[in-house]
Design an enzyme around this catalytic site. Sequence first.
Site, PDB file in Angstrom:
ATOM      1  N   CYS A 103      -2.012   7.165   1.512  1.00 19.57           N
ATOM      2  CA  CYS A 103      -2.488   7.589   0.201  1.00 19.57           C
ATOM      3  C   CYS A 103      -3.808   8.342   0.314  1.00 19.57           C
ATOM      4  O   CYS A 103      -4.737   7.882   0.977  1.00 19.57           O
ATOM      5  CB  CYS A 103      -2.674   6.371  -0.690  1.00 19.57           C
ATOM      6  SG  CYS A 103      -3.343   6.797  -2.297  1.00 19.57           S
ATOM      7  N   PRO A 139       0.822  -1.197   0.000  1.00 22.59           N
ATOM      8  CA  PRO A 139       0.000   0.000   0.000  1.00 22.59           C
ATOM      9  C   PRO A 139       0.865   1.260   0.000  1.00 22.59           C
ATOM     10  O   PRO A 139       2.028   1.235   0.435  1.00 22.59           O
ATOM     11  CB  PRO A 139      -0.791  -0.098   1.315  1.00 22.59           C
ATOM     12  CG  PRO A 139      -0.708  -1.524   1.735  1.00 22.59           C
ATOM     13  CD  PRO A 139       0.602  -2.023   1.209  1.00 22.59           C
ATOM     14  N   ASP A 140       0.274   2.334  -0.479  1.00 22.73           N
ATOM     15  CA  ASP A 140       0.946   3.630  -0.532  1.00 22.73           C
ATOM     16  C   ASP A 140       0.801   4.298   0.837  1.00 22.73           C
ATOM     17  O   ASP A 140      -0.037   5.165   1.034  1.00 22.73           O
ATOM     18  CB  ASP A 140       0.277   4.483  -1.619  1.00 22.73           C
ATOM     19  CG  ASP A 140       0.941   5.837  -1.782  1.00 22.73           C
ATOM     20  OD1 ASP A 140       2.084   6.000  -1.324  1.00 22.73           O
ATOM     21  OD2 ASP A 140       0.296   6.736  -2.369  1.00 22.73           O
ATOM     22  N   ALA A 141       1.631   3.850   1.787  1.00 24.31           N
ATOM     23  CA  ALA A 141       1.473   4.303   3.165  1.00 24.31           C
ATOM     24  C   ALA A 141       2.838   4.403   3.844  1.00 24.31           C
ATOM     25  O   ALA A 141       3.034   3.915   4.956  1.00 24.31           O
ATOM     26  CB  ALA A 141       0.557   3.343   3.933  1.00 24.31           C
ATOM     27  N   TYR A 171      -7.151   6.543  -0.296  1.00 28.03           N
ATOM     28  CA  TYR A 171      -7.672   5.473   0.552  1.00 28.03           C
ATOM     29  C   TYR A 171      -8.855   5.940   1.398  1.00 28.03           C
ATOM     30  O   TYR A 171      -9.367   5.194   2.196  1.00 28.03           O
ATOM     31  CB  TYR A 171      -6.567   4.909   1.450  1.00 28.03           C
ATOM     32  CG  TYR A 171      -5.481   4.170   0.703  1.00 28.03           C
ATOM     33  CD1 TYR A 171      -5.659   3.717  -0.604  1.00 28.03           C
ATOM     34  CD2 TYR A 171      -4.265   3.896   1.320  1.00 28.03           C
ATOM     35  CE1 TYR A 171      -4.668   3.047  -1.282  1.00 28.03           C
ATOM     36  CE2 TYR A 171      -3.267   3.219   0.653  1.00 28.03           C
ATOM     37  CZ  TYR A 171      -3.461   2.797  -0.643  1.00 28.03           C
ATOM     38  OH  TYR A 171      -2.466   2.132  -1.301  1.00 28.03           O
TER      39      TYR A 171
END
Lengths: 296, 296, 296, 296
Positions: free
Chosen positions: A119, A54-56, A122
């Site tokens: 992100c 995930p973009d985290a 999300y």
Amino acid sequence: MTPQASILRTLLRADRPVVMAGAHDALSARLVEETGFDAVWASGFAVSASRAVPDASLLTMTDMLEAAQRMAGAVTIPIVADCDGGFGNVINTIHMVQVYERAGIAALCIEDSVFPKRCSLYQEPHRELVDSEEQALKIRAACEARREETVVIARTEAFVAGLGLQEALERAVMYADAGADAILVHSTRETGCEVLDFASHWHREVPLVAVPTTYTGIQVDEFARAGVRVIIFANQAMRASIRAMRETLLQLRADGSAASVEGQIAPLIEVADLVRLDQLRAHERRYLNHGLRVPQ
Amino acid sequence: MTPQASILRTLLRADRPVVMAGAHDALSARLVEETGFDAVWASGFAVSASRAVPDASLLTMTDMLEAAQRMAGAVTIPIVADCDGGFGNVINTIHMVQVYERAGIAALCIEDSVFPKRCSLYQEPHRELVDSEEQALKIRAACEARREETVVIARTEAFVAGLGLQEALERAVMYADAGADAILVHSTRETGCEVLDFASHWHREVPLVAVPTTYTGIQVDEFARAGVRVIIFANQAMRASIRAMRETLLQLRADGSAASVEGQIAPLIEVADLVRLDQLRAHERRYLNHGLRVPQ
Amino acid sequence: MTPQASILRTLLRADRPVVMAGAHDALSARLVEETGFDAVWASGFAVSASRAVPDASLLTMTDMLEAAQRMAGAVTIPIVADCDGGFGNVINTIHMVQVYERAGIAALCIEDSVFPKRCSLYQEPHRELVDSEEQALKIRAACEARREETVVIARTEAFVAGLGLQEALERAVMYADAGADAILVHSTRETGCEVLDFASHWHREVPLVAVPTTYTGIQVDEFARAGVRVIIFANQAMRASIRAMRETLLQLRADGSAASVEGQIAPLIEVADLVRLDQLRAHERRYLNHGLRVPQ
Amino acid sequence: MTPQASILRTLLRADRPVVMAGAHDALSARLVEETGFDAVWASGFAVSASRAVPDASLLTMTDMLEAAQRMAGAVTIPIVADCDGGFGNVINTIHMVQVYERAGIAALCIEDSVFPKRCSLYQEPHRELVDSEEQALKIRAACEARREETVVIARTEAFVAGLGLQEALERAVMYADAGADAILVHSTRETGCEVLDFASHWHREVPLVAVPTTYTGIQVDEFARAGVRVIIFANQAMRASIRAMRETLLQLRADGSAASVEGQIAPLIEVADLVRLDQLRAHERRYLNHGLRVPQ
């Protein structure tokens, strides 16, 4: 001076809108170049997806720089790196500017979300932003850490955090005053009203950047007329690749042969062209007498 | 013992054909897993393409291992690494086995083309192979360098080099005698006659592997009936991604808005599912009280 | 299960003190092994120094893992990785456990300083710690994220932050309750009084770890009698290398010849032994007939 | 143009001898700079040793470039990269020039030993060289692949291979004609007679380079009078570090306390100086009000 940064600065001063597309690796960057975009957006969302996370803030500055650097090696158009919030505090940001600049990245986009970031797509309800004065100092530090013409883009997540137009404008002004070369105002609404509204209230010379991932209905020219100079199609190429890979793999699995997918995939010769096999062959002809290896 | 190697060994002993698909990064590997393939082929051709360089020993062992390792971190099915000729001589090959095994790669495929190799699909006329005895020693060294159950696949390019069935069979026998766990017999003909012919002459227990990139018309079951136990669809996913990315980018460029491509790309929620955003959210619920960050 | 983690668990249950030394690369790790230490401490301070940056969260998890992984590939004794505060929040920490475990790292040391961290040796006055409950959740999350026997060491900087014995003990108890396999109680005093005092108040089974960088006067046996089971000499090797390299380089510069330094540097044969040239030669004898390359 | 390449070109035209020292990481490179050398030799022998592997083409171009790039980020003097034989054939060499140049490496040293190479210090009897015409083409290709001022140094192992003065001279002339900016003539004799003899027969403008690892008795001035313009002390710093680390670790192990080694290791403050902690603190004072983190 990095030539790519210089190219980008010229683009930002041009009359026509600047249109970029997102990439996640060298190959997608090259496709962005070949299809005529002005620059490559080294998307944190897409690079994270390509690594299946995930973009985290799970991928690190090292990972993101590696991806951007590989893109820079594959194209001649500028690379605009999505740098989240500078990967930590202002000290991390200064370090980041130094190493990205050495790597030949033309532009760095630094946002005001808190580390670890999440992100904006999300749909997290309680998005927290860095204090605006602290963020302005971070932008100033980034600008002062440069030794070359590297472009610093300040991105505000004020709309995403639900803080409204006034906060977005105030932050944008502070970041511009701190030296930002462009302002990216982000929004995850399905209409572009937040961004267009912002643009109508923006009276600085510093150019505006929009990323129409959710508000897909607005055209580049419409943005341009509204005063948004740079448009980034951030992750459509990556999402196209997912759809196509899944369908092709499912079909291969179902049919048990490659015949039926041949019509929907790039032929081998197209892959060879993309990786510039012709240049390798030209080198062979010039420097080897008998094909790839000299006889021994 | 690496569990993935053990899973692969069980598959190789099963009654049904083993079907693999090629990947070039963690995301494509996860798609290979989600669409039901038995294992991931970490394709040298596809990984090179993703880095925008020809498949000609320009990416190094370090680069190829990194790609395979990232795939291994993203899936639970085995990774079968395309290792060219072992990236040099037998000493390089031994070193490679040691580092790949530590990285949790289930299987290594080692071919008999000379370093630097050139992709068999580039249709180079004068392909040179390593001397068969030297190559058999390399396979033996690879097998003896293992400390775990890692699968060693020996690949012969005898057909690609135009050396014919007899040479292909002799090499395969030598490699099997040297300890190879499977034999990959490669061919770039448009019909599968070379591979099927080879299979009809193969009387060893060691399973055969085929990569039907050019001879697309033969089905998995047909291979299985002919005695080929493992089928690898090596690069169709990557080629599907190229076609889709190019078309989507061209359309974005032409239309100036993302609206028209929305129907042909994965929705954002599908990307979130692929990167397992649900797991991240479950961790947040379990270990954080108020979203991604604990208030400070 | 990673064998190195298992070895370390056995050591932690042994009667005698466990003594580790810090390394910054594969070579120094091998020297740690060859000189008889029980395990290698992959020191954040030393790895940062080897990259010529301060120990202040400028190197990323990616960088630190790379260094630890290279050490793990060079030795058979366990690697204990200095993981700062887990490189972010609990989500980063869970991700870290997953990737470090896959890389074969035996133990992870997670401290309660805030990201970005600053080296405790830099004598910063206002050190900030993560809230103790949040940190305990982080330790619990790290323990629950494991799939193997990986050792989790919880480190408290309570003394370094000037919070005193009571806070140090309370935090240590909370971390032990959260599942920590050992407690590292850090101190930057020049006497070991803080650590020895702490040990005299510690009545749990969970073993204690000390890093006597500043309080150099206390011996391993003295620690052991006081109840400290694990001693880490964290950065002396690296600091020895700096002194020696500087002196040798200055002398080379002054003398203009290598003759005068020969007596104070490892002879070439010692370097060859360290990198196991004998194994390479044994492989050559076994798998090549005529030296490094087979004649072609 | 890379400024470091330009600095090096100016040095090569200067009246006084150019003296370089070898490094294996960013820290040793910084020590090379701080002790007054003109440039850093990114030694393949030393980088391999730091990774605990023999200098025998086991580390790849990717590994060597990473090491050189980290050095380049830590110093302002030029980096001269030891590039073995170009990591393969001429195609690999062209690729190498492109990626090293993008990484800001000032100079590339390309030798005429066959891939996989073996360290000249390992005293292998049957050293094989690349055919001289093929190697000259490789040097020409390297020169023509440049887009900037990168310095190409051609190194001949003719003496090491036992081929004598005539062959060494003939090769050097061919490489100079192919465009090499300097000639490194290597020798592993204990006297410098081969190199001095070579220099006395060299009548080209192209400067000569010597690496007095085994012939330690000759001084820089003596080389200069003989016509050797560049002297590289290639691995003494690394070997000093091995001696010092081993002795310090042994003493720590024997004494069980750090007290006795304190006098022979760099104090903590020296490490802080080396990593430029003062700059980090200056940034904090400028951009943060209250130490490393802004209160939140």
